[in-house]
Design a protein around this motif. Structure first.
Motif, PDB file in Angstrom:
ATOM      1  N   SER A 363       0.715  -1.229   0.078  1.00 45.64           N
ATOM      2  CA  SER A 363       0.018  -0.069  -0.072  1.00 45.64           C
ATOM      3  C   SER A 363       0.865   1.264   0.017  1.00 45.64           C
ATOM      4  CB  SER A 363      -0.861   0.053   1.219  1.00 45.64           C
ATOM      5  OG  SER A 363       0.032   0.185   2.481  1.00 45.64           O
ATOM      6  N   ASN A 366      -0.372   3.813  -2.241  1.00 41.98           N
ATOM      7  CA  ASN A 366      -1.732   3.496  -2.542  1.00 41.98           C
ATOM      8  C   ASN A 366      -2.361   3.192  -1.319  1.00 41.98           C
ATOM      9  OD1 ASN A 366      -4.082   2.852  -4.037  1.00 41.98           O
ATOM     10  ND2 ASN A 366      -3.134   1.102  -5.021  1.00 41.98           N
ATOM     11  N   GLU A 368      -5.661   2.523  -0.895  1.00 43.01           N
ATOM     12  CA  GLU A 368      -6.953   1.921  -1.133  1.00 43.01           C
ATOM     13  C   GLU A 368      -6.618   0.503  -0.889  1.00 43.01           C
ATOM     14  OE1 GLU A 368      -7.143   1.013  -5.731  1.00 43.01           O
ATOM     15  OE2 GLU A 368      -7.572   3.269  -5.224  1.00 43.01           O
ATOM     16  N   LEU A 372      -8.802  -1.643   1.852  1.00 41.17           N
ATOM     17  CA  LEU A 372      -9.408  -2.599   1.439  1.00 41.17           C
ATOM     18  C   LEU A 372      -8.878  -3.910   2.256  1.00 41.17           C
ATOM     19  CD1 LEU A 372     -11.404  -4.161  -0.735  1.00 41.17           C
ATOM     20  CD2 LEU A 372      -9.537  -4.363  -2.099  1.00 41.17           C
ATOM     21  N   CYS A 417      -7.051   6.040   8.353  1.00 36.85           N
ATOM     22  CA  CYS A 417      -7.908   5.592   7.111  1.00 36.85           C
ATOM     23  C   CYS A 417      -8.965   5.248   7.215  1.00 36.85           C
ATOM     24  CB  CYS A 417      -6.957   4.322   6.546  1.00 36.85           C
ATOM     25  SG  CYS A 417      -5.403   4.778   6.206  1.00 36.85           S
TER      26      CYS A 417
END
Length: 547
Positions: A363, A366, A368, A372, A417
């Motif tokens: 990650s 990134n 996401e 996820l 997050c």
């Protein structure tokens, strides 16, 4: 004579030239016709190739429809217990029929109309016959957009007058719900999305609740809720006997009122400074541990409810069998809890460390992937506890506790997050609570409801103080007032239990409305009681607004 012969020859020559020109024109016409015929044959050949391709596509499309089509109506109409029933199909408002005609025609083709059965239940399409066409539930989209827009001014207003923002979200639900503008069409879908707010809230609670803190207060967390539930049921049976209420109804009402709101208290505790003195027990650890145990009791009570329904209509000769069945269910729940904690031990020892390091490595740059991955882990724990017949809320809490074992830096990164997602979904959750608040009923029965609400809040507070006085160490007796204040309201899950009990015939409509109103009023009183306990019992440097 010669002159006439010359004229005759001239005429023959002209006729020959004319015939030759006609022949040349005929040859040219035949050549053109041949070329046209060749072009037509070539074009027909191209068209036949296109027709073959389209025919193949048509056959493939037919096969696809046959594969994905579920004959739900034909397959289920002969199933035992299935009854045919007439329903109403409601289209868009006819007031703007001309302006919205094309839109309605499209929605009709997509099957997005609303159906209403004889019980006044409203249905919206969940799975279409033709799955090849994308569809969207425009009612649900409008509901979420409306809640999001109205929540801002409502929350802002509550902040200005010193109330927690969640009351603004509840007010938003009241204004948009059946008792207000009645503009929310997809109530079930809104409530379902709001449940994810509970899941992520409990995950963040577990993220701040390390396994070390859990081990420190596990005995108190186990004993406290059990003692309080038993005492509440005993008082409920006593009052039920005096008021001539059925024992089944008394047990159900007492159990509903014994539960406290985990999401509400989690919002109170969010971001608070918790000073753990040497030898002392942190009040937030005790409070959260007891609330998680109550969530386990909720799962147990939902499992026992079918037996409780049967007990209401059973004869005295079958009471022993019903008691035996309840004991077996309790044993199953205890076995499931042991299995859950064994799985958590395995995950903590062998899996969670490598899993997070892999997520962290993938990650970089990134986020996401990290979001996820953490969401997938939450849903995994949620599924495990659900499969083992334990509450899904416990799985979310344990997911956070397991990840918190990786250290403070990991906790901070994940919290940054997940918090925005939790905040948005929590708005939907509190707005969904407001959908079940009926101000007109509260106003009509205000005196009775205030008396009942104050009685319940005071009783829960007193019982919590008594129980905690017995099980808390002497060095931590001062936290019993704060923990009791956090447990004094009634959980919003009483809405769910009340609706199930009403459908099953355990409680009447009047009792159901009383439970809803008392629950709502107790939630409204909770912040004032919590703030008073914090102001009196927590040292000034440790105070911090948690709402």
């Amino acid at each position: 004579m010669k002159e006439s012969s010359r004229q005759r020859l001239e005429a023959l020559r002209e006729a020959a030239i004319k015939e030759e020109m006609e022949y040349v024109e005929l040859l040219a016409a035949e050549k053109h016709q041949v070329e046209a015929l060749k072009n037509m044959q070539h074009q027909n050949k191209s068209l036949s190739m296109l027709d073959e391709i389209l025919e193949d596509v048509r056959k493939a499309a037919d096969r696809l429809e046959e594969e994905i089509e579920e004959h739900a109506f034909d397959d289920n109409k002969s199933v035992r217990g299935v009854n045919f029933e007439a329903v109403l199909r409601v289209e868009e408002d006819e007031a703007n029929s001309k302006r919205n005609a094309s839109k309605r025609e499209v929605e009709d083709d997509l099957g997005l109309s609303m159906l209403i059965d004889s019980q006044n239940n409203q249905y919206i399409l969940t799975k279409p016959r033709d799955s090849t066409i994308p569809r969207a539930d425009h009612h649900f989209i409008k509901d979420i957009v409306t809640i999001g827009m109205l929540s801002l001014p409502c929350g802002w207003l509550c902040t200005m007058i010193g109330l927690p923002t969640m009351f603004g979200y509840i007010i938003c639900g009241v204004l948009l719900g059946p008792s207000g503008l009645n503009s929310i069409k997809s109530i079930v879908q809104v409530e379902t999305l709001g449940e994810f707010g509970v899941f992520f809230t409990l995950f963040l609670v577990g993220l701040e609740f390390s396994p070390e803190r859990l081990r420190k207060v596990w005995k108190i967390s186990l004993q406290g809720p059990c003692y309080m539930t038993v005492l509440m049921i005993a008082f409920g049976l006593l009052w039920g006997h005096l008021l001539q209420i059925r024992p089944t109804q008394s047990v159900f009402i007492s159990t509903c009122l014994s539960l406290s709101s985990t999401p509400l208290v989690s919002r109170f505790l969010a971001g608070t400074v918790r000073g753990d003195k040497e030898g002392d027990i942190d009040y937030s650890s005790v409070l959260l541990g007891m609330l998680v145990m109550q969530d386990v009791q909720l799962g147990l009570f939902i499992a026992v409810m079918p037996t409780l329904i049967q007990a209401g209509v059973s004869t005295h000769s079958s009471i022993f069998k019903e008691i035996l069945r309840i004991l077996i269910l309790i044993g199953q729940i205890l076995f499931s809890l042991a299995a859950v904690f064994l799985i958590c031990l395995v995950i903590k020892t062998y899996l969670i460390g490598p899993y997070y390091r892999k997520l962290h490595a993938e990650s970089k740059g990134n986020k996401e992937i990290l979001i996820l991955g953490i969401s997938a882990f939450i849903f995994l724990m949620l599924t495990i506890t659900e499969l083992l017949d334990v509450s899904m809320e416990l799985g979310c809490f344990l997911a956070g506790a397991l990840i918190s074992s990786q250290g403070h830096m990991v906790t901070e990164e994940i919290m940054a997050c997940i918090e925005p997602i939790r905040d948005f979904l929590a708005i939907i959750f509190f707005a969904s609570i407001g959908l079940h608040v009926f101000p007109t009923f509260v106003i009509y029965e205000l005196t009775v409801l205030l008396f009942l609400t104050l009685s319940v809040v005071i009783m829960k507070f007193v019982l919590a103080v008594l129980v905690l006085s017995l099980i808390l160490p002497k060095t931590s007796q001062y936290i019993k007032w704060i923990v009791s204040a956090g447990l004094a309201q009634v959980s919003e899950f009483s809405f769910v239990l009340g609706s199930r009990a009403r459908r099953a015939g355990i409680i009447s409509r009047e009792v159901y409305l009383l439970i809803l109103s008392v629950t709502t009023l107790s939630l409204l009183l909770a912040p004032a009681l919590w703030r008073a306990a914090i102001m009196k019992c927590v040292p000034r440097p440790e105070r911090r607004s948690s709402t």
